[in-house]
Scaffold this active site. Structure first.
Site, PDB file in Angstrom:
ATOM      1  N   LYS A  10       0.812  -1.219   0.000  1.00 26.43           N
ATOM      2  CA  LYS A  10       0.000   0.000   0.000  1.00 26.43           C
ATOM      3  C   LYS A  10       0.854   1.282   0.000  1.00 26.43           C
ATOM      4  O   LYS A  10       2.058   1.242   0.275  1.00 26.43           O
ATOM      5  CB  LYS A  10      -0.932  -0.030   1.223  1.00 26.43           C
ATOM      6  CG  LYS A  10      -1.964  -1.173   1.172  1.00 26.43           C
ATOM      7  CD  LYS A  10      -2.959  -1.050   2.313  1.00 26.43           C
ATOM      8  CE  LYS A  10      -3.977  -2.174   2.268  1.00 26.43           C
ATOM      9  NZ  LYS A  10      -5.030  -2.001   3.314  1.00 26.43           N
ATOM     10  N   TYR A  50     -12.292  -2.268  -3.926  1.00 27.17           N
ATOM     11  CA  TYR A  50     -12.814  -2.467  -2.565  1.00 27.17           C
ATOM     12  C   TYR A  50     -14.339  -2.358  -2.517  1.00 27.17           C
ATOM     13  O   TYR A  50     -14.887  -1.981  -1.482  1.00 27.17           O
ATOM     14  CB  TYR A  50     -12.194  -1.448  -1.619  1.00 27.17           C
ATOM     15  CG  TYR A  50     -10.794  -1.785  -1.144  1.00 27.17           C
ATOM     16  CD1 TYR A  50     -10.566  -2.923  -0.368  1.00 27.17           C
ATOM     17  CD2 TYR A  50      -9.709  -0.967  -1.428  1.00 27.17           C
ATOM     18  CE1 TYR A  50      -9.298  -3.231   0.099  1.00 27.17           C
ATOM     19  CE2 TYR A  50      -8.429  -1.265  -0.963  1.00 27.17           C
ATOM     20  CZ  TYR A  50      -8.235  -2.397  -0.198  1.00 27.17           C
ATOM     21  OH  TYR A  50      -6.979  -2.696   0.283  1.00 27.17           O
ATOM     22  N   ASN A 113      -2.143   0.320   6.689  1.00 36.20           N
ATOM     23  CA  ASN A 113      -1.591  -0.915   7.260  1.00 36.20           C
ATOM     24  C   ASN A 113      -0.677  -1.690   6.307  1.00 36.20           C
ATOM     25  O   ASN A 113      -0.530  -2.898   6.429  1.00 36.20           O
ATOM     26  CB  ASN A 113      -2.722  -1.789   7.824  1.00 36.20           C
ATOM     27  CG  ASN A 113      -3.685  -2.279   6.759  1.00 36.20           C
ATOM     28  OD1 ASN A 113      -3.595  -1.864   5.602  1.00 36.20           O
ATOM     29  ND2 ASN A 113      -4.588  -3.166   7.136  1.00 36.20           N
ATOM     30  N   HIS A 116      -2.234  -5.472   1.683  1.00 37.50           N
ATOM     31  CA  HIS A 116      -3.528  -6.143   1.547  1.00 37.50           C
ATOM     32  C   HIS A 116      -3.261  -7.555   1.057  1.00 37.50           C
ATOM     33  O   HIS A 116      -2.350  -7.766   0.257  1.00 37.50           O
ATOM     34  CB  HIS A 116      -4.417  -5.426   0.517  1.00 37.50           C
ATOM     35  CG  HIS A 116      -5.590  -6.261   0.076  1.00 37.50           C
ATOM     36  ND1 HIS A 116      -6.744  -6.329   0.807  1.00 37.50           N
ATOM     37  CD2 HIS A 116      -5.747  -7.109  -0.971  1.00 37.50           C
ATOM     38  CE1 HIS A 116      -7.578  -7.176   0.207  1.00 37.50           C
ATOM     39  NE2 HIS A 116      -6.998  -7.657  -0.875  1.00 37.50           N
ATOM     40  N   GLU A 127      -9.527 -11.050  -7.412  1.00 37.94           N
ATOM     41  CA  GLU A 127      -8.585  -9.934  -7.221  1.00 37.94           C
ATOM     42  C   GLU A 127      -7.390 -10.037  -8.166  1.00 37.94           C
ATOM     43  O   GLU A 127      -6.888  -9.021  -8.644  1.00 37.94           O
ATOM     44  CB  GLU A 127      -8.139  -9.873  -5.758  1.00 37.94           C
ATOM     45  CG  GLU A 127      -9.282  -9.461  -4.834  1.00 37.94           C
ATOM     46  CD  GLU A 127      -8.891  -9.378  -3.366  1.00 37.94           C
ATOM     47  OE1 GLU A 127      -9.757  -9.018  -2.551  1.00 37.94           O
ATOM     48  OE2 GLU A 127      -7.723  -9.667  -3.031  1.00 37.94           O
TER      49      GLU A 127
HETATM   50  P1  CMP Z   1      -7.475  -4.608   3.664  1.00 38.76           P
HETATM   51  O1  CMP Z   1      -7.034  -5.985   3.989  1.00 38.76           O
HETATM   52  O2  CMP Z   1      -6.811  -3.942   2.530  1.00 38.76           O
HETATM   53  O3  CMP Z   1      -9.046  -4.604   3.396  1.00 38.76           O
HETATM   54  C1  CMP Z   1      -9.885  -3.508   3.688  1.00 38.76           C
HETATM   55  C2  CMP Z   1      -9.156  -2.404   4.375  1.00 38.76           C
HETATM   56  O4  CMP Z   1      -9.951  -1.460   5.017  1.00 38.76           O
HETATM   57  C3  CMP Z   1      -8.303  -2.967   5.479  1.00 38.76           C
HETATM   58  O5  CMP Z   1      -7.225  -3.701   4.948  1.00 38.76           O
HETATM   59  C4  CMP Z   1      -7.931  -1.724   6.249  1.00 38.76           C
HETATM   60  O6  CMP Z   1      -6.768  -1.101   5.781  1.00 38.76           O
HETATM   61  C5  CMP Z   1      -9.122  -0.829   5.970  1.00 38.76           C
HETATM   62  N1  CMP Z   1      -9.842  -0.622   7.213  1.00 38.76           N
HETATM   63  C6  CMP Z   1     -10.409  -1.555   7.992  1.00 38.76           C
HETATM   64  N2  CMP Z   1     -10.956  -0.977   9.070  1.00 38.76           N
HETATM   65  C7  CMP Z   1     -10.710   0.346   8.981  1.00 38.76           C
HETATM   66  C8  CMP Z   1     -11.013   1.456   9.793  1.00 38.76           C
HETATM   67  N3  CMP Z   1     -11.690   1.317  10.942  1.00 38.76           N
HETATM   68  N4  CMP Z   1     -10.611   2.669   9.376  1.00 38.76           N
HETATM   69  C9  CMP Z   1      -9.929   2.806   8.209  1.00 38.76           C
HETATM   70  N5  CMP Z   1      -9.608   1.774   7.401  1.00 38.76           N
HETATM   71  C10 CMP Z   1      -9.994   0.563   7.784  1.00 38.76           C
END
Ligand code: CMP
Length: 139
Positions: A10, A50, A113, A116, A127
């Site tokens: 990311k 998403y 984070n 993904h 995906e």
């Molecule tokens: P990912 O595995 O990419 O799939 C969906 C993403 O939404 C997740 O990782 C997080 O990065 C994001 N996400 C989940 N919960 C929250 C939250 N409370 N606030 C912002 N982003 C979120």
């Protein structure tokens, strides 16, 4: 069985020059990077990817973040690759991630984070097809 999963490094990680360190974690775990490219998503493309999260309160924040800088999209292959990748990534929220995982070491918050990974065989297939043609998958 040998599986393939879709991984995304990311914007928070690409901007901090962590692509190589994250790829090393995958390779050290026995995952093979069989396709990889660096792209800059538009907010609309991020929203399409998403789409299952479109009704979540963080959807706008998520799509804006994913379009804020380049990402590296990749296909990881290996024995039980989907579960193995999730193990190497660690919990979605870095506060809950186990020591040694990518998110524990590198992630900044639940939103930013670092990585993904697909969560099941069906989503992995969808995906991968979202980002790659068959010609780009080099086992
Ligand atoms: P990912 O595995 O990419 O799939 C969906 C993403 O939404 C997740 O990782 C997080 O990065 C994001 N996400 C989940 N919960 C929250 C939250 N409370 N606030 C912002 N982003 C979120």
């Amino acid at each position: 069985a040998t599986e393939r999963t879709l991984s995304i490094i990311k914007p928070d990680a690409t901007t901090r020059n962590l692509t190589g360190k994250i790829n090393a974690k995958f390779e050290d775990a026995g995952l093979r990077i069989v396709a990889q490219k660096r792209i800059h998503l538009t907010p609309a493309q991020a929203g399409q990817f998403y789409i299952v999260h479109k009704d979540r309160p963080f959807f706008g924040e998520l799509t804006e973040f994913m379009a804020s800088a380049p990402v590296v999209v990749q296909v990881l292959e290996g024995e039980g690759a989907i579960a193995k990748n999730r193990e190497v990534m660690g919990a979605t929220n870095p506060a809950d991630a186990a020591p040694g995982t990518i998110r524990k070491e590198f992630a900044e918050s639940v939103g930013e984070n670092s990585v993904h990974g697909s969560d099941a065989p069906e989503t992995a297939a969808e995906e991968i097809a979202f980002f790659f043609s068959g010609l780009e998958l080099v086992g």
